[in-house]
Motif scaffolding. Sequence first.
Motif, PDB file in Angstrom:
ATOM      1  N   UNK A   7       3.301 -13.472  25.195  1.00  0.00           N
ATOM      2  CA  UNK A   7       3.619 -13.698  26.613  1.00  0.00           C
ATOM      3  C   UNK A   7       5.111 -13.769  26.918  1.00  0.00           C
ATOM      4  N   UNK A   8       5.880 -12.887  26.309  1.00  0.00           N
ATOM      5  CA  UNK A   8       7.308 -12.855  26.649  1.00  0.00           C
ATOM      6  C   UNK A   8       7.507 -12.436  28.105  1.00  0.00           C
ATOM      7  N   UNK A  55       1.084  -9.212  26.256  1.00  0.00           N
ATOM      8  CA  UNK A  55       1.861  -9.393  27.486  1.00  0.00           C
ATOM      9  C   UNK A  55       3.352  -9.356  27.173  1.00  0.00           C
ATOM     10  N   UNK A  56       3.770  -8.179  26.772  1.00  0.00           N
ATOM     11  CA  UNK A  56       5.152  -7.938  26.345  1.00  0.00           C
ATOM     12  C   UNK A  56       6.094  -7.986  27.534  1.00  0.00           C
ATOM     13  N   UNK A  57       5.765  -7.214  28.557  1.00  0.00           N
ATOM     14  CA  UNK A  57       6.672  -7.071  29.703  1.00  0.00           C
ATOM     15  C   UNK A  57       5.888  -6.631  30.929  1.00  0.00           C
ATOM     16  N   UNK A  58       6.455  -6.919  32.094  1.00  0.00           N
ATOM     17  CA  UNK A  58       5.900  -6.404  33.349  1.00  0.00           C
ATOM     18  C   UNK A  58       7.066  -5.895  34.191  1.00  0.00           C
ATOM     19  N   UNK A  59       7.072  -4.574  34.398  1.00  0.00           N
ATOM     20  CA  UNK A  59       8.132  -3.952  35.183  1.00  0.00           C
ATOM     21  C   UNK A  59       7.516  -2.782  35.941  1.00  0.00           C
ATOM     22  N   UNK A  66      11.120   5.241  33.661  1.00  0.00           N
ATOM     23  CA  UNK A  66      12.304   4.377  33.691  1.00  0.00           C
ATOM     24  C   UNK A  66      11.932   2.965  33.251  1.00  0.00           C
ATOM     25  N   UNK A  67      10.782   2.481  33.700  1.00  0.00           N
ATOM     26  CA  UNK A  67      10.322   1.151  33.282  1.00  0.00           C
ATOM     27  C   UNK A  67      10.074   1.124  31.779  1.00  0.00           C
ATOM     28  N   UNK A  68       9.430   2.151  31.262  1.00  0.00           N
ATOM     29  CA  UNK A  68       9.137   2.210  29.826  1.00  0.00           C
ATOM     30  C   UNK A  68      10.424   2.271  29.008  1.00  0.00           C
ATOM     31  N   UNK A  69      11.400   3.002  29.482  1.00  0.00           N
ATOM     32  CA  UNK A  69      12.698   3.080  28.800  1.00  0.00           C
ATOM     33  C   UNK A  69      13.365   1.709  28.737  1.00  0.00           C
ATOM     34  N   UNK A  88      -3.448  -8.126  28.404  1.00  0.00           N
ATOM     35  CA  UNK A  88      -3.990  -7.572  29.643  1.00  0.00           C
ATOM     36  C   UNK A  88      -2.927  -6.919  30.512  1.00  0.00           C
ATOM     37  N   UNK A  89      -1.648  -7.240  30.300  1.00  0.00           N
ATOM     38  CA  UNK A  89      -0.576  -6.611  31.065  1.00  0.00           C
ATOM     39  C   UNK A  89       0.134  -5.498  30.295  1.00  0.00           C
ATOM     40  N   UNK A  90      -0.365  -5.154  29.114  1.00  0.00           N
ATOM     41  CA  UNK A  90       0.250  -4.103  28.302  1.00  0.00           C
ATOM     42  C   UNK A  90      -0.512  -2.796  28.507  1.00  0.00           C
ATOM     43  N   UNK A  91       0.160  -1.804  29.037  1.00  0.00           N
ATOM     44  CA  UNK A  91      -0.508  -0.556  29.374  1.00  0.00           C
ATOM     45  C   UNK A  91      -0.602   0.374  28.171  1.00  0.00           C
TER      46      UNK A  91
END
Length: 202
Positions: A7-8, A55-59, A66-69, A88-91
């Motif tokens: 959950x970072x 839940x690594x990141x949400x952008x 650009x978000x993935x980069x 659940x937030x990791x695509x």
Amino acid sequence: MQYFTADTHFFHDRLLGMSDFAPRPFLSVEEMNETIINNWNKRVSPNDVVYHLGDIAILHTRPEKIALEKIFEVLDQLNGRLVLIKGNHDSRALFKYLQQHNHPVGDHQKFEFHDVGVLIKMNHRQYYMTHYPMMMGIVKQIINLHGHIHHYAVPVKENINVGVDTPETDYLAEKPPFGTPFSQAEIEQMVTQKAIDFAKRK
């Protein structure tokens, strides 16, 4: 060495501030990201392994590339090899992008991917690592390390929340700085002290 976190939520601006759900006293995502990166790298060396339980990141920047980069740039600053368990937030797109940009760290790749969980043996126990808390039933010597619930804890002694917001750092003699992955010794201390705590409640 092996370390554990979850959950970072890098870049997640809606988590900023103090709340019962996820207390994060930062004024910006840049400050939060930098704090996690710095505290992570003070503990973890390049050859260590960190299990990140989702839940690594949400952008939501568009275009998605650009978000993935930007997420990759943050993760690539983190010391160690990252074993990533999907939250659940990791695509799927994020995992695919990281796989495409994977690179060697010593004899292994920077990133390793798992959709559901990973089982390891450590300190004479089995640790089943998942994003969501798992109800394991009555099983000896199996501990579920998980994230997902932020500043809450499952009222079961075999479940340990290893997220950066976990309240279960109360079981530690000394709380590590925010965002620091937990060491094997800290996990053992949490397991032991939570079991003692629950035995007193009977």
